[in-house]
Design a protein around this motif. Structure first.
Motif, PDB file in Angstrom:
ATOM      1  N   ILE A   1     -48.860 -17.367  47.355  1.00 28.25           N
ATOM      2  CA  ILE A   1     -49.499 -16.923  48.590  1.00 28.25           C
ATOM      3  C   ILE A   1     -48.988 -17.776  49.751  1.00 28.25           C
ATOM      4  CG2 ILE A   1     -51.700 -16.588  49.785  1.00 28.25           C
ATOM      5  CD1 ILE A   1     -53.031 -16.321  47.056  1.00 28.25           C
ATOM      6  N   ASP A   2     -48.429 -17.110  50.758  1.00 29.58           N
ATOM      7  CA  ASP A   2     -47.909 -17.801  51.934  1.00 29.58           C
ATOM      8  C   ASP A   2     -48.720 -17.426  53.165  1.00 29.58           C
ATOM      9  OD1 ASP A   2     -45.629 -19.119  50.733  1.00 29.58           O
ATOM     10  OD2 ASP A   2     -44.717 -17.133  50.560  1.00 29.58           O
ATOM     11  N   LEU A   3     -49.097 -18.436  53.957  1.00 31.82           N
ATOM     12  CA  LEU A   3     -49.782 -18.200  55.221  1.00 31.82           C
ATOM     13  C   LEU A   3     -48.772 -17.693  56.250  1.00 31.82           C
ATOM     14  CD1 LEU A   3     -52.227 -18.523  57.160  1.00 31.82           C
ATOM     15  CD2 LEU A   3     -51.462 -20.864  57.533  1.00 31.82           C
TER      16      LEU A   3
ATOM     17  N   TYR B   1     -51.976 -13.376  55.149  1.00 32.70           N
ATOM     18  CA  TYR B   1     -51.202 -13.983  54.070  1.00 32.70           C
ATOM     19  C   TYR B   1     -50.251 -12.954  53.466  1.00 32.70           C
ATOM     20  CZ  TYR B   1     -55.027 -17.402  54.202  1.00 32.70           C
ATOM     21  OH  TYR B   1     -55.960 -18.324  54.595  1.00 32.70           O
ATOM     22  N   ARG B   2     -49.157 -13.458  52.901  1.00 27.53           N
ATOM     23  CA  ARG B   2     -48.216 -12.632  52.133  1.00 27.53           C
ATOM     24  C   ARG B   2     -48.267 -13.091  50.680  1.00 27.53           C
ATOM     25  NH1 ARG B   2     -42.792 -14.065  54.075  1.00 27.53           N
ATOM     26  NH2 ARG B   2     -43.101 -15.742  52.578  1.00 27.53           N
TER      27      ARG B   2
ATOM     28  N   TRP C   1     -49.748  -7.858  51.585  1.00 25.89           N
ATOM     29  CA  TRP C   1     -50.097  -8.553  52.824  1.00 25.89           C
ATOM     30  C   TRP C   1     -51.591  -8.400  53.033  1.00 25.89           C
ATOM     31  CZ3 TRP C   1     -46.118 -10.509  56.239  1.00 25.89           C
ATOM     32  CH2 TRP C   1     -44.811 -10.314  55.753  1.00 25.89           C
TER      33      TRP C   1
END
Length: 301
Positions: free
Chosen positions: A147-149, A139-140, A123
């Motif tokens: 990469i996810d916002l 982000y994760r 994270w």
């Protein structure tokens, strides 16, 4: 449920562990197997590893700043740099890009602060260095590099940390002076129930990097506040440790039993008068704690 004292605890003796004179010392992480403290000097594009037993401090310099990093389960490090993430296979290797370089076309943004969860996800937050827009974000990063916002609308995403069970996550948009807490689901990697764990008073330091201890209390370094504080799981101020410098940046725990606190600090932005008052600005400080910190979870990718 652990009981906490109603009166703030006494302040322990603070020592200079390494007179690093860092411009922007940040991101200390204890590597238990190596018995070394890794840390970065963001403004000098440097990654360091410090051996408290010998006093030796090794350094690597890169083409981009390293905002933070994570140890990898497979060995080496995951670096969060200016443009994106990179794998450092071992201390002597060159960083190899990992995943999309999502900040490459955004000159005002760089990666800033991050933590790995118990499932091996990273994270990481960004910072708008120019303060030109509230476009910094959390982000994760999955083990596969996806990469996810998670959350946007910030200037400086900081202070990322999970508690021992992985069910509470904290971070801060530092200029807001508010430390945020969330319920975290270790299995799915989702956050819910955002709340303010502690609202720090403006003008007395703002929450920079932080870490949980084994009792679920959160330690926060207060930049321009000259101190680190320990908060209960409910956000109550339990302990204040005053430092001989104004700009602590991050606190983490190390040593054989993780009962040694290490605090990185900064000297950038201080004028000659301030530096004369703070000759150890940029040093890494240490002090003993009664409750151990948590081991760093490794990144699984």
């Amino acid at each position: 449920m652990t009981s906490h004292p109603s009166a703030p605890a006494a302040s322990p003796a603070v020592s200079v562990a390494l007179d690093a004179r860092a411009a922007l010392g940040e991101g200390p992480r204890w590597h238990a197997a190596e018995r070394r403290l890794y840390w970065v000097d963001i403004l000098r594009n440097e990654l360091h590893r410090f051996d408290p037993e010998t006093g030796a401090d090794e350094m690597r310099a890169f083409a981009q700043p390293v905002g933070c990093f994570a140890f990898r389960a497979a060995g080496g490090l995951l670096l969060a740099m200016k443009d994106g993430l990179a794998i450092l296979a071992d201390w002597g290797s060159e960083p190899q890009p990992f995943g999309d370089q999502i900040l490459a076309d955004k000159p005002d943004l760089r990666f800033n602060d991050g933590r790995t969860d118990s499932a091996g996800r990273f994270w990481v937050g960004s910072v708008n260095m120019a303060k030109s827009a509230h476009d910094a974000a959390l982000y994760r990063v999955g083990r596969d590099g996806a990469i996810d916002l998670i959350e946007g609308g910030m200037l400086t995403c900081n202070a990322a940390a999970f508690n021992a069970s992985g069910t509470t996550f904290c971070h801060a948009n530092t200029p807001s002076h508010a430390l945020r807490a969330y319920d975290a689901d270790p299995a799915s990697g989702t956050l819910s129930n955002r709340r303010i764990l502690h609202q720090f008073e403006h003008g007395t330091g703002r929450p920079d990097g932080g870490s949980f201890d084994a009792e679920g209390c959160y330690w926060s370094a207060l930049f321009e506040g000259g101190r680190v504080v320990r908060l209960s799981p409910e956000g109550e101020l339990l302990q204040t440790v005053t430092l001989p410098v104004t700009r602590p940046t991050m606190i983490a725990f190390g040593g054989e039993d993780r009962r040694t606190a290490y605090v990185t600090t900064a000297r950038a932005g201080l004028d000659e008068t301030a530096l004369a008052r703070e000759p150890h600005a940029g040093a890494i400080f240490s002090f003993p704690v009664d409750v151990p910190g948590l081991p760093e979870a490794p990144f699984g990718g």
